[in-house]
Design a protein around this motif. Structure first.
Motif, short mmCIF file in Angstrom:
data_model
loop_
_atom_site.label_atom_id
_atom_site.label_comp_id
_atom_site.label_asym_id
_atom_site.label_seq_id
_atom_site.Cartn_x
_atom_site.Cartn_y
_atom_site.Cartn_z
N THR A 29 0.85 -1.18 0.00
CA THR A 29 0.00 0.00 0.00
C THR A 29 0.88 1.24 0.00
O THR A 29 1.74 1.38 0.87
N PRO A 30 0.73 2.10 -0.97
CA PRO A 30 1.65 3.25 -1.08
C PRO A 30 1.47 4.25 0.06
O PRO A 30 0.38 4.39 0.62
N GLU A 31 2.56 4.92 0.39
CA GLU A 31 2.50 5.97 1.40
C GLU A 31 1.72 7.15 0.85
O GLU A 31 1.80 7.48 -0.34
N SER A 61 -1.01 -0.30 10.75
CA SER A 61 -0.13 0.59 9.99
C SER A 61 0.39 1.70 10.89
O SER A 61 -0.13 1.93 11.99
N ILE A 62 1.43 2.39 10.39
CA ILE A 62 2.03 3.50 11.14
C ILE A 62 1.97 4.78 10.29
O ILE A 62 2.29 4.76 9.11
N ASP A 63 1.57 5.87 10.95
CA ASP A 63 1.64 7.19 10.33
C ASP A 63 2.66 8.03 11.11
O ASP A 63 2.98 7.71 12.26
N TYR A 64 3.13 9.11 10.47
CA TYR A 64 4.08 9.98 11.15
C TYR A 64 3.83 11.43 10.77
O TYR A 64 3.75 11.78 9.58
N TYR A 65 3.69 12.28 11.79
CA TYR A 65 3.53 13.72 11.59
C TYR A 65 4.85 14.40 11.92
O TYR A 65 5.30 14.38 13.07
N ASP A 66 5.48 14.97 10.90
CA ASP A 66 6.78 15.64 11.05
C ASP A 66 6.54 17.09 11.49
O ASP A 66 5.96 17.88 10.75
N TYR A 67 6.99 17.44 12.69
CA TYR A 67 6.75 18.77 13.23
C TYR A 67 7.44 19.86 12.41
O TYR A 67 6.92 20.96 12.24
N GLY A 78 5.40 0.31 5.04
CA GLY A 78 5.65 -0.35 3.76
C GLY A 78 6.77 0.32 2.98
O GLY A 78 7.58 -0.35 2.34
N GLN A 79 6.83 1.64 3.04
CA GLN A 79 7.87 2.38 2.34
C GLN A 79 9.24 2.07 2.93
O GLN A 79 10.24 1.92 2.21
N ALA A 80 9.30 1.96 4.27
CA ALA A 80 10.57 1.71 4.95
C ALA A 80 10.99 0.25 4.88
O ALA A 80 12.18 -0.07 4.98
N ALA A 120 12.14 4.02 10.65
CA ALA A 120 11.08 3.01 10.74
C ALA A 120 11.46 1.69 10.08
O ALA A 120 10.61 0.85 9.82
N LYS A 121 12.76 1.49 9.83
CA LYS A 121 13.22 0.21 9.28
C LYS A 121 13.27 -0.84 10.38
O LYS A 121 13.71 -0.57 11.50
#
Length: 369
Positions: A29-31, A61-67, A78-80, A120-121
């Motif tokens: 599933t794409p980011e 799944s994991i999401d990430y909000y970059d401050y 999936g991307q990592a 996230a690897k």
């Protein structure tokens, strides 16, 4: 006959190809990225969101909000980890950071995933059947398992060091001093719920006593004064959920708030509580938001949302508070099937933004510098 056989073989090959494609697509599933307001210069790098995904769907799944950039990245695992064709797994149940590593409990898949916190690897995996929650103490990860024990994992070697026997179906934990407090639920057997906190001596990895609190315990968090805040889920009927305070000096219940509590977060002198309770009278969920001053143990009138955003949230599920700005993040699980929403509420109780997440966003952790 040959023609008929050829058609059957071709049909089988086509079906196999379709099935393989479906399986493969689940893991790739794409980011997705969404631009949100950035937070400027702060001691917090960003926020990780663990989406549970519905049981049996393999959609954790994991999401990430970059401050710094304000970019919200959806489905980063999936991307990592492109070789992980089946994704993160089934039912993400907890997420924590310890040192340079990100630890994730995947309950249905029976594993503790250990990732590099920056990329996230995947670094390692520890198999723990029916694992639930985790916490840390002196380079050890402590993981509750519904089989009635706390697994002790070495954070350097990723080896399972020991299993500490506690009560039935243990849930969340908290460390105060050199003791680990474990909420026992007995959640599988509604006719005979557990009602205790197990007290574990971390020096010996042994349970030394149990504190009687209430039936079907779930959440446990410590405030900065050494008290424990503990939730009881009740029996989902005539016994309602509630919030209790345990004095760790006396190891006894010192306060019952008589407010329903599904989840909560403590930041400095305040506890922020969300509740979703079923009402047989109205045949619907009753949702509430409360705020408590943990220093003097008083309920603050009006909760912590002031602008009506609470009316937007369908099913409040996860909650966390930024340790620097005291902004409150609430996840909305909606119908538990479609993508959820993450809400940011500023310290004045007003909505800053909302963003779409994965399915059943539930657990949050801040990545600090």
């Amino acid at each position: 006959m040959k023609k008929s056989l050829s058609i059957k073989v071709l049909t089988a090959l086509c079906l196999a190809t379709i099935l393989w494609s479906c399986r493969k697509d689940k893991g790739v599933t794409p980011e997705e990225q969404t631009q949100l307001p950035g937070q400027g210069s702060t001691a917090v790098n960003g926020l990780y969101v663990l989406n549970e995904g519905n049981w049996g769907s393999n959609k954790a799944s994991i999401d990430y909000y970059d401050y710094a950039t304000g970019v919200y990245r959806k489905n980063i695992y999936g991307q990592a980890n492109p070789s992980a064709t089946l994704g993160l797994g089934d039912v993400g149940n907890d997420i924590k950071i310890y040192g340079s590593k990100l630890y994730i409990i995947v309950n249905g898949s029976g594993k503790l995933e250990i990732l590099d916190v920056k990329t996230a690897k995947k670094l390692a995996q520890v198999d723990i059947s029916n694992c639930r929650y985790l916490t840390f103490y002196k380079n050890k990860a402590y993981v509750t398992a519904y089989e009635g024990f706390v697994a002790v994992v070495d954070t350097a070697t990723y080896k399972l060091d020991a299993k500490i026997t506690v009560g039935r179906e243990p849930e969340e934990m908290a460390v105060v001093g050199d003791r680990l407090y474990v909420a026992n639920s007995g959640g599988y057997t509604s006719s005979n719920y557990e009602r205790t906190l197990s007290v574990v001596d971390l020096a010996t990895s042994k349970e030394i006593k149990r504190i009687d609190v209430a039936i079907n315990l779930h959440r446990v968090k410590a405030d900065q004064y050494g008290d424990l805040y503990v939730t009881s889920r009740g029996n989902y009927g005539d016994v309602k959920s509630n919030l209790y305070v345990i004095d760790t000096k006396t190891e006894a219940v010192k306060r019952k708030f008589d407010i329903e509590a599904s989840n909560f977060a403590i930041d400095k002198d305040f506890a922020y509580i969300i509740s979703t309770a079923w009402s047989n009278a109205t045949m619907s969920n009753v949702i509430s938001y409360s705020k408590i001053n943990v220093k003097d143990e008083t309920i603050i009138p009006g909760g912590f949302i002031s602008d009506g955003t609470d009316k937007e949230i369908v099913m409040p599920y996860g909650i966390a508070v930024d340790p620097i700005s005291s902004e409150v993040y609430i996840t909305d699980a909606k119908d538990y099937v479609t993508p959820g929403t993450l809400y940011s509420i500023d310290k004045n109780g007003k909505k800053k933004f909302s963003v779409s997440t994965g399915d059943i966003p539930a657990h949050l952790v801040f990545y600090t510098k």
